[in-house]
Design a protein around this motif. Structure first.
Motif, short mmCIF file in Angstrom:
data_model
loop_
_atom_site.label_atom_id
_atom_site.label_comp_id
_atom_site.label_asym_id
_atom_site.label_seq_id
_atom_site.Cartn_x
_atom_site.Cartn_y
_atom_site.Cartn_z
N GLU A 95 43.24 32.21 41.39
CA GLU A 95 43.95 33.29 40.70
C GLU A 95 43.67 34.64 41.36
O GLU A 95 44.58 35.46 41.51
CB GLU A 95 43.57 33.31 39.22
N ASP A 96 42.42 34.88 41.76
CA ASP A 96 42.09 36.12 42.46
C ASP A 96 42.82 36.20 43.81
O ASP A 96 43.29 37.27 44.20
CB ASP A 96 40.58 36.26 42.68
N ALA A 97 42.91 35.09 44.50
CA ALA A 97 43.63 35.07 45.78
C ALA A 97 45.12 35.37 45.56
O ALA A 97 45.74 36.11 46.33
CB ALA A 97 43.45 33.72 46.48
N LYS A 98 45.69 34.81 44.49
CA LYS A 98 47.10 35.09 44.17
C LYS A 98 47.29 36.57 43.82
O LYS A 98 48.28 37.19 44.21
CB LYS A 98 47.58 34.22 43.00
N THR A 99 46.35 37.13 43.07
CA THR A 99 46.41 38.55 42.72
C THR A 99 46.38 39.41 43.98
O THR A 99 47.16 40.36 44.13
CB THR A 99 45.25 38.93 41.78
N ALA A 100 45.49 39.07 44.89
CA ALA A 100 45.40 39.82 46.15
C ALA A 100 46.69 39.70 46.94
O ALA A 100 47.21 40.71 47.45
CB ALA A 100 44.21 39.33 46.98
N LYS A 101 47.23 38.50 47.04
CA LYS A 101 48.47 38.29 47.78
C LYS A 101 49.62 39.10 47.17
O LYS A 101 50.36 39.79 47.87
CB LYS A 101 48.84 36.80 47.79
N ARG A 102 49.73 39.03 45.86
CA ARG A 102 50.79 39.76 45.15
C ARG A 102 50.67 41.27 45.39
O ARG A 102 51.66 41.96 45.64
CB ARG A 102 50.68 39.43 43.66
#
Length: 134
Positions: A95-102
């Motif tokens: 989820e943190d990786a997705k947040t960073a990507k977004r």
């Protein structure tokens, strides 16, 4: 003697397989994370002052930040059992990786015309999501 040789060769192959399947992808993730950190500093003035840099620098920032987002996604996707490694703290949560990507995509979209405060918040979200905080 033959059994010992077989065990040594088998052990070497197992270690090589682990390196290729697990260690190399995690090292690639860390390399991507390092590059994201570098780009956030490199383009800090462009992120903080949307539209104020020359067009070439804005274009470079847009491209590099978007590349960072896609590199991050592919690095996460390349790590087998990613969630297990996240659970023990080797990599950030999915989820943190997705947040960073977004947020990297959001920054890429807003370095030419965007709100400085929103950009600042997105930058902080990227840094905290990937553990890049000071």
């Amino acid at each position: 003697m033959l059994i010992e040789s077989f065990l040594v060769v088998a052990g070497g192959l197992i270690l090589y397989g682990c390196k290729k399947i697990v260690i190399d992808p995690i090292q690639e993730f860390r390399s991507v994370r390092k590059n994201i950190s570098k780009d956030l500093v490199k383009y800090g003035n462009v992120i903080s002052n949307p539209g104020s840099a020359d067009q070439g620098r804005i274009d470079d920032a847009e491209s590099d930040l978007r590349d960072d987002a896609s590199d991050l996604k592919s690095a996460v996707d390349d790590i087998p059992k990613y969630d297990s490694f996240a659970d023990i703290g080797i990599v950030p949560s999915r989820e943190d990786a997705k947040t960073a990507k977004r947020n990297l995509i959001g920054l890429s979209n807003s370095v030419e015309e965007g709100d400085p405060m929103t950009n600042h918040e997105m930058r902080e979200d990227v840094e905290s999501s990937l553990g890049l905080d000071d």
